[in-house]
Design an enzyme around this catalytic site. Structure first.
Site, PDB file in Angstrom:
ATOM      1  N   HIS B  34       0.836  -1.204   0.000  1.00 18.75           N
ATOM      2  CA  HIS B  34       0.000   0.000   0.000  1.00 18.75           C
ATOM      3  C   HIS B  34       0.873   1.257   0.000  1.00 18.75           C
ATOM      4  O   HIS B  34       0.643   2.197  -0.774  1.00 18.75           O
ATOM      5  CB  HIS B  34      -0.930   0.003   1.218  1.00 18.75           C
ATOM      6  N   LYS B  92      -9.581 -10.271   6.374  1.00 22.32           N
ATOM      7  CA  LYS B  92     -10.267 -10.836   7.530  1.00 22.32           C
ATOM      8  C   LYS B  92     -10.343  -9.810   8.648  1.00 22.32           C
ATOM      9  O   LYS B  92      -9.500  -8.919   8.742  1.00 22.32           O
ATOM     10  CB  LYS B  92      -9.582 -12.110   8.008  1.00 22.32           C
TER      11      LYS B  92
END
Lengths: 275, 176
Positions: B34, B92
């Site tokens: 990222h 998750k």
């Protein structure tokens, strides 16, 4: 240590890791299947179905259940004929290195401050090896993933706070939320000292989870009333089981440790023949 | 619903709690990826794309294990992807209120079952890699999915399944 014995210990360690990370103990798989049977929430059912399918695929393919193959925690018992020597620790570490290449395991072990990764899952004090006397030479491995380990805690309660123990366990799971990959197994250590409570909590994770005493059952039910469910998406089973171990403690203290374990409650034991 | 990448406005019809499958190419990204994409640009067409929070184990051209990692670590790192047209994030544990707002009217967060690395790998084929120098776990891997089973954790209308469940759990814990 006799070189052929240290070789056999390394072999047993490597075999135990290979089995632990690819095949769940039958009692754990049975607990997950039972959770699916009891579940009515469709999302929770889907999560449990994925977990059970994953277990089946890992077993068939010989590949790790989870990409976090953990840090190596090892419990050894030595029979009277085998003295405790430094070579034992070296043999276990050698087994860990071998498993890291052969299975393969993800290299997870780093220096705590520089974060340098050794690349072979060993380092200062790692693997963590706990030795005690026994009838046979056994090597039990417990590969511990970080997601659930990071949610674990030790609380030093007051001696007057025995009734707060369930609250400590429930708040631990509540504050962890979805992060430890529920449904979890909880190892709870009560008494001893700050460090002994934590050690007992971890050892409790090795116990079969298909039976609980009334105290363990009451803790498990209290956790499941939270309704966090599989992966924190809601559902009836947040904890598959709670296992408690106790030790006597100082009259002025009440240590309580909760070691959180994800659904992949991995452990395996191999035996070594001693000539 | 069976979703296929690139995604479009069909994601706006999804509701938190819906069970879906996803097929087509997704791109793995963890923390380092990222940061790198913010600096050097997104190395794939972001319009309709799906980003998977995952640090896989890759052997040669094979996906060995590829379960989801904890998405919350990317709470502060995901806005630029959604601004660029990414329609879904997979991971998750859910994401926070900031991401829930950033998804509003644009996309969804899809939860994949934690620890299910073998199941994931069985439904994946490796297609390529960007930023390989970040290392196996942090590189951006292009992976083709075959009907990966997922749950809509956050929808495009501000509904967040995780925070709802957590709030009810807080309430239950407060009860005697």
């Amino acid at each position: 240590m006799d070189p052929s014995l240290s070789l056999r210990i390394a072999d047993a360690t490597a075999r135990a890791f290979a089995r632990a990370v690819t095949t769940l103990p039958p009692d754990v798989e049975a607990a997950l299947a039972k959770a699916l049977d009891a579940e009515t929430d469709p999302v929770a059912r889907g999560e449990l179905e994925n977990i059970l399918e994953n277990i089946e695929l890992a077993r068939r393919s010989g590949l790790p259940l989870c990409q976090d193959t953990g840090v190596p925690v090892v419990y050894v018992t030595l029979p009277p004929s085998v003295p405790l020597e430094q070579g034992l620790y070296a043999a276990v570490a050698d087994g860990v290195r071998r498993a890291t290449t052969a299975v393969p395991l993800r290299p997870n072990v780093v220096d705590p401050l520089t974060r340098h990764n050794s690349g072979d899952n060993t380092g200062e004090g790692m693997p963590a090896v706990h030795v005690r006397p026994g009838d046979r030479l056994s090597v039990t491995v417990l590969p511990k993933g970080a997601g659930a380990e990071n949610m674990s805690r030790v609380e030093m309660l007051l001696p007057s706070e025995v009734a707060r123990i369930p609250e400590v366990v429930v708040r631990c799971v509540l504050e962890a939320g979805a992060r430890p990959c529920p449904p979890v197994v909880l190892g709870v250590g009560i008494g001893g000292t700050f460090d002994l409570a934590a050690a007992l909590a971890k050892e409790a994770l090795l116990e079969p989870i298909d039976a609980m005493d009334p105290f363990e059952t009451s803790l498990c039910e209290a956790v499941n009333r939270l309704g966090l469910g599989p992966m924190g998406l809601g559902g009836a089973t947040t904890a598959l089981a709670v296992k408690v171990r106790r030790a006597a403690c100082h009259t002025a203290s009440l240590p309580v440790a909760v070691n959180v374990q994800c659904w992949a409650n991995r452990h395996a034991t191999e035996y070594v023949e001693v000539a | 619903m069976d979703l296929v990448t690139p995604l479009g406005d069909e994601v706006l019809d999804l509701v938190a709690g819906d069970r879906v499958t996803l097929s087509g190419v997704v791109y793995t990204a963890r923390d380092e990826a990222h940061l790198r994409m913010m600096q050097d640009g997104i190395p794939f067409d972001p319009v309709g794309a799906v980003v998977y929070h995952c640090g896989p184990v890759i052997a040669g051209d094979r996906v060995v294990a590829a379960g989801p990692t904890t998405s919350a670590r990317m709470n502060r790192l995901s806005g630029f992807l959604l601004d660029a047209g990414v329609r879904a994030l997979i991971g998750k544990g859910g994401m926070d209120a900031t991401v829930t707002e950033q998804l509003r009217g644009r996309g969804v967060y899809l939860a994949f079952t934690g620890g299910c690395a073998a199941l994931a790998a069985a439904r994946m084929r490796l297609e390529g890699v960007s930023f390989p120098e970040l290392g196996m776990a942090e590189a951006v891997w292009a992976i083709r999915l075959d009907r990966l089973p997922l749950v809509v954790g956050i929808d495009s209308h501000g509904r967040n399944l995780f925070t709802g469940v957590q709030a009810r759990a807080e309430e239950a814990a407060g009860r005697p």
